[in-house]
Design an enzyme around this catalytic site. Structure first.
Site, PDB file in Angstrom:
ATOM      1  N   LYS A  23      45.862  37.007  42.936  1.00 56.31           N
ATOM      2  CA  LYS A  23      45.414  37.748  44.123  1.00 56.31           C
ATOM      3  C   LYS A  23      46.429  37.530  45.241  1.00 56.31           C
ATOM      4  O   LYS A  23      46.206  36.781  46.195  1.00 56.31           O
ATOM      5  CB  LYS A  23      44.008  37.297  44.537  1.00 56.31           C
ATOM      6  CG  LYS A  23      43.275  38.314  45.427  1.00 56.31           C
ATOM      7  CD  LYS A  23      41.808  37.946  45.567  1.00 56.31           C
ATOM      8  CE  LYS A  23      41.071  38.884  46.494  1.00 56.31           C
ATOM      9  NZ  LYS A  23      40.920  40.241  45.925  1.00 56.31           N
ATOM     10  N   GLU A  80      42.128  49.180  36.494  1.00 53.55           N
ATOM     11  CA  GLU A  80      41.121  48.915  37.528  1.00 53.55           C
ATOM     12  C   GLU A  80      41.343  49.885  38.675  1.00 53.55           C
ATOM     13  O   GLU A  80      42.199  50.777  38.600  1.00 53.55           O
ATOM     14  CB  GLU A  80      41.213  47.469  38.013  1.00 53.55           C
ATOM     15  CG  GLU A  80      42.581  47.081  38.550  1.00 53.55           C
ATOM     16  CD  GLU A  80      42.712  45.594  38.857  1.00 53.55           C
ATOM     17  OE1 GLU A  80      41.686  44.910  38.980  1.00 53.55           O
ATOM     18  OE2 GLU A  80      43.860  45.130  38.985  1.00 53.55           O
ATOM     19  N   TYR A  95      45.370  35.415  48.848  1.00 52.79           N
ATOM     20  CA  TYR A  95      44.234  35.568  49.748  1.00 52.79           C
ATOM     21  C   TYR A  95      42.935  35.683  48.964  1.00 52.79           C
ATOM     22  O   TYR A  95      42.942  35.846  47.728  1.00 52.79           O
ATOM     23  CB  TYR A  95      44.410  36.813  50.626  1.00 52.79           C
ATOM     24  CG  TYR A  95      44.133  38.122  49.902  1.00 52.79           C
ATOM     25  CD1 TYR A  95      42.920  38.789  50.087  1.00 52.79           C
ATOM     26  CD2 TYR A  95      45.073  38.675  49.038  1.00 52.79           C
ATOM     27  CE1 TYR A  95      42.659  39.982  49.415  1.00 52.79           C
ATOM     28  CE2 TYR A  95      44.823  39.863  48.372  1.00 52.79           C
ATOM     29  CZ  TYR A  95      43.613  40.517  48.563  1.00 52.79           C
ATOM     30  OH  TYR A  95      43.346  41.684  47.887  1.00 52.79           O
ATOM     31  N   HIS A 126      65.505  34.983  50.187  1.00 53.29           N
ATOM     32  CA  HIS A 126      64.568  35.108  49.080  1.00 53.29           C
ATOM     33  C   HIS A 126      64.184  33.755  48.490  1.00 53.29           C
ATOM     34  O   HIS A 126      63.008  33.494  48.232  1.00 53.29           O
ATOM     35  CB  HIS A 126      65.157  36.011  47.983  1.00 53.29           C
ATOM     36  CG  HIS A 126      65.114  37.460  48.333  1.00 53.29           C
ATOM     37  ND1 HIS A 126      65.848  38.006  49.369  1.00 53.29           N
ATOM     38  CD2 HIS A 126      64.417  38.483  47.780  1.00 53.29           C
ATOM     39  CE1 HIS A 126      65.614  39.302  49.443  1.00 53.29           C
ATOM     40  NE2 HIS A 126      64.744  39.632  48.490  1.00 53.29           N
ATOM     41  N   LEU A 184      42.699  42.083  38.125  1.00 53.94           N
ATOM     42  CA  LEU A 184      42.142  40.913  38.801  1.00 53.94           C
ATOM     43  C   LEU A 184      40.726  40.729  38.277  1.00 53.94           C
ATOM     44  O   LEU A 184      39.911  41.658  38.330  1.00 53.94           O
ATOM     45  CB  LEU A 184      42.107  41.130  40.315  1.00 53.94           C
ATOM     46  CG  LEU A 184      41.533  39.955  41.110  1.00 53.94           C
ATOM     47  CD1 LEU A 184      42.511  38.788  41.111  1.00 53.94           C
ATOM     48  CD2 LEU A 184      41.200  40.368  42.533  1.00 53.94           C
ATOM     49  N   ARG A 205      64.777  33.527  56.918  1.00 57.49           N
ATOM     50  CA  ARG A 205      64.561  34.565  55.929  1.00 57.49           C
ATOM     51  C   ARG A 205      65.651  34.614  54.860  1.00 57.49           C
ATOM     52  O   ARG A 205      66.791  34.991  55.109  1.00 57.49           O
ATOM     53  CB  ARG A 205      64.449  35.936  56.599  1.00 57.49           C
ATOM     54  CG  ARG A 205      63.963  37.006  55.621  1.00 57.49           C
ATOM     55  CD  ARG A 205      64.106  38.418  56.146  1.00 57.49           C
ATOM     56  NE  ARG A 205      63.543  39.360  55.201  1.00 57.49           N
ATOM     57  CZ  ARG A 205      64.138  39.757  54.076  1.00 57.49           C
ATOM     58  NH1 ARG A 205      65.346  39.267  53.767  1.00 57.49           N
ATOM     59  NH2 ARG A 205      63.539  40.628  53.265  1.00 57.49           N
ATOM     60  N   ARG A 257      39.613  30.268  42.735  1.00 56.92           N
ATOM     61  CA  ARG A 257      40.612  31.291  42.423  1.00 56.92           C
ATOM     62  C   ARG A 257      41.747  31.263  43.431  1.00 56.92           C
ATOM     63  O   ARG A 257      42.914  31.509  43.071  1.00 56.92           O
ATOM     64  CB  ARG A 257      39.963  32.673  42.371  1.00 56.92           C
ATOM     65  CG  ARG A 257      40.923  33.753  41.861  1.00 56.92           C
ATOM     66  CD  ARG A 257      40.225  35.075  41.630  1.00 56.92           C
ATOM     67  NE  ARG A 257      39.719  35.662  42.868  1.00 56.92           N
ATOM     68  CZ  ARG A 257      39.056  36.817  42.912  1.00 56.92           C
ATOM     69  NH1 ARG A 257      38.818  37.501  41.809  1.00 56.92           N
ATOM     70  NH2 ARG A 257      38.626  37.298  44.063  1.00 56.92           N
TER      71      ARG A 257
END
Length: 280
Positions: A144, A176, A31, A100, A200, A98, A50
């Site tokens: 991200k 961070e 995102y 993995h 990040l 569903r 990015r």
């Protein structure tokens, strides 16, 4: 309000997420959050680049060019007549039963919407409190991704302690914040963690370091120990929505004189950035 749903602009109330979307079930996606000032998407190119890079790092192949995505986000802002606020954009791997592992034929799902942002004037002027937390996240913090559970947990812990942010420490060194980059002024030098896999590399961080270089501020991208952090003259954080905010207290102890410092005030004062025409 219009939202971007893959290639279409639809009404928000018509937007639906499939129960088998891997973003919903696994946090399998990436995102970006982009700030809008005066109707303009700030650092749009850097954010979209990015987004594409993060997607590639986890094996999501986005069709089209970065410029195509930029144009869609501009249209989204225009549709909603957004003047000051932000855009949230999310890409998931797609919809599948569903399990993995996943096949290579999945179609990435793209959603984006606009939102209002209140400029954190009080926080920038008075400064905020922070707590220290252990950094137990995975080792690809440069991506991200949607996997923010630990960030959420520590941010909530900070909130319950009456603090604005949790500063994360890994192996004795600052990485961070849960949703921000961290800087400490030590002996007149602005120090911040190197842009590697442990943080990040925030877009605001990048722009801020550019401003520091051009304004002649001394900056070092080097690790900060917990002890150095607690003895720093000034501490501040940056992010897309927070811009730049001073930290004046950590775990109940004052930072420096317990008020925003001189260097920090240069960056929270928006006039500096308006003058150079790059940020805020």
């Amino acid at each position: 309000m219009k939202v971007l749903y893959n290639d279409d602009f639809i009404e928000k109330e018509d937007a639906r997420v499939d129960i088998e979307d891997r973003g919903y079930q696994f946090g399998d996606g990436v995102y970006e959050v982009i700030r809008v000032y005066n109707g303009t998407l700030f650092t749009l190119k850097e954010h979209t680049e990015r987004l594409f890079k993060s997607a590639k790092e986890i094996g999501i192949h986005l069709q089209g060019a970065v410029s195509d995505m930029e144009e869609k986000l501009k249209q989204l802002v225009a549709h909603n007549q957004l003047t000051d606020g932000g855009v949230y954009i999310q890409v998931t791997r797609g919809v599948a039963p569903r399990k993995h592992q996943y096949g290579n034929s999945l179609t990435p799902q793209i959603t984006a919407y606009t939102f209002q942002v209140k400029k954190p004037v009080h926080e920038q002027t008075a400064g905020v409190k922070a707590i220290i937390s252990e950094d137990l996240r995975w080792l690809r913090c440069d991506i991200k991704s949607l996997n923010l559970l630990y960030n959420v947990m520590e941010k909530q812990k900070a909130s319950e302690a009456g603090a604005f942010e949790a500063i994360l420490i890994r192996d004795g060194f600052v990485t961070e914040g849960t949703s921000s980059n961290v800087y400490a002024v030590i002996d007149g030098v602005i120090r911040t963690h190197p842009a590697n896999n442990l943080i990040l590399n925030g877009i605001t961080r990048r722009k801020l370091l550019e401003v520091c270089e051009e304004e002649g501020s001394s900056v070092k991208e080097t690790r900060i120990s917990k002890e150095e952090l607690l003895g720093a003259q000034e501490i501040f954080i940056s992010s897309t929505t927070a811009e730049v905010i001073p930290i004046v207290e950590i775990d109940g102890q004052p930072v420096g004189e317990g008020v925003p410092g001189e260097l920090t005030n240069q960056f929270t004062g928006t006039q500096l950035f308006l003058t150079v025409g790059r940020i805020f």
